[in-house]
Scaffold this active site. Sequence first.
Site, PDB file in Angstrom:
ATOM      1  N   ASP A   1      -3.282   2.924   2.826  1.00 28.24           N
ATOM      2  CA  ASP A   1      -3.866   2.489   4.096  1.00 28.24           C
ATOM      3  C   ASP A   1      -2.992   1.406   4.701  1.00 28.24           C
ATOM      4  OD1 ASP A   1      -5.937   4.253   3.866  1.00 28.24           O
ATOM      5  OD2 ASP A   1      -7.533   2.753   3.872  1.00 28.24           O
TER       6      ASP A   1
ATOM      7  N   ARG B   1      -5.630  13.543   6.965  1.00 24.95           N
ATOM      8  CA  ARG B   1      -5.063  12.205   7.120  1.00 24.95           C
ATOM      9  C   ARG B   1      -3.664  12.096   6.515  1.00 24.95           C
ATOM     10  NH1 ARG B   1     -10.062   7.936   6.009  1.00 24.95           N
ATOM     11  NH2 ARG B   1     -11.575   8.944   7.400  1.00 24.95           N
TER      12      ARG B   1
END
Length: 441
Positions: A264, A319
């Site tokens: 992330d 993602r």
Amino acid sequence: MRTPKCHGPVITTLVGCTALALAVTGAGTASAAAQPRHLDPAHQTLAPNDGWAASGTGTTGGAAADRAHVYTVTTWDAFKAALADGGTAPKIIKVQGRIDADGPSCASFAVPGYDFDAYLKTYDPAVWGRDRNLDAEPDDSPEGLRRASAARQDAYVKAEIPANTTIIGVGGNAGFKGASLQMKGVDNVIVRNLLFESPLDCFPQWDPTDTADGNWNSEYDSAVIYGSTHVWMDHDTFTDGDHPDSTLPHYYGRIYEQHDGELDIVKGADYVTASWNVFADHDKTILIGNSDGAATAAVDRGHLKVTFHHNLFSNLVERAPRVRFGQVDSYDNHFVAGDGYGYSYGIGMESQLVAEHNAFTLPAGADAGHVLKKWKEAPVTADDNYVNGTLTDLIAVHNAEVPGEVLQPGAGWTPTLRTKVDPANRVPGIVDHCAGAGRLR
């Protein structure tokens, strides 16, 4: 077929890192530049123009470390101790073998009184309902005891990475099982040649209000770049290892999700290059920008500049990455879709994605129109991409197959920070052979 040659990342060395013992004569002074470190990858720095992490001051990690700040670690405790030693002085941490950061067991993190069966009984939707979450539950409730147990695991599996640090695996089998590396508000970090097996959250939270059916939500990404700058992730492998989602149980009719993301990049992080990595066997893989909200937007606008090149994305659901706000350059990557494939690129709030010279290998039944997924109105550049060996206009096929979510071409900027760009139709052979931990050249 001839095996492709791995040209790997273009690297430089930081000369003058440590005092070199040189034989000198007369009054002359030995120059560190006379013997640059060409052979030790631990002292390599990111080359000029190699993605966004090369912008401005560039990324050197701990290349300037003196001998007192070069460590070789084989345990989680020793790794954390090395991180803490010397503050932000340049340091190199060499990881030898596979380090277990999971802790003894999930039971070892549980506080007295925590009982998962009691948790399931208390918050069963048939009893609790689906219109209120659990955040207001008191500390002595099953949810409160879950929170306290989760806090114990959180303190154990997370490792705070200081500025001016290089973390590098030694050999072909070095890495972490269950670790979460946290780069928070720091500058100048290099992470290379490491295998990350995703952390397994022992205490996911049930949220009955997350979708109509509710969801189990987990914590712990393998690596988090949070408000940090100049980070180079290179030749790492990210995977769920022995605990893929297919092995996880179901409760309340939903998967008991114990994984979060693999990487992330959030909260105003900037100048990141991810090169020659493998991201494999995962659901929600990489998130760039974690919210559309006004407070988050105020932090993220003008930041989240990230480059992905020569990475292998294998058997992922979604993602790869999902992008909000950032100027993201993604080129020369290979995407290999597997069962349950959802999408590769998520086009989110105010994103400016450039996706060029990539290759996609899709199985029967997976449509090229779903390589791109539109979440918000944002333009995208997607030129010279190949799907199953055929040059494909990803925006055109998306708009034809998903007519209610029309994407606009033209991200509004042109990447300049690139080194070697390989032809898209050669990318699978190059990337599959050369990316990932253990293949550092």
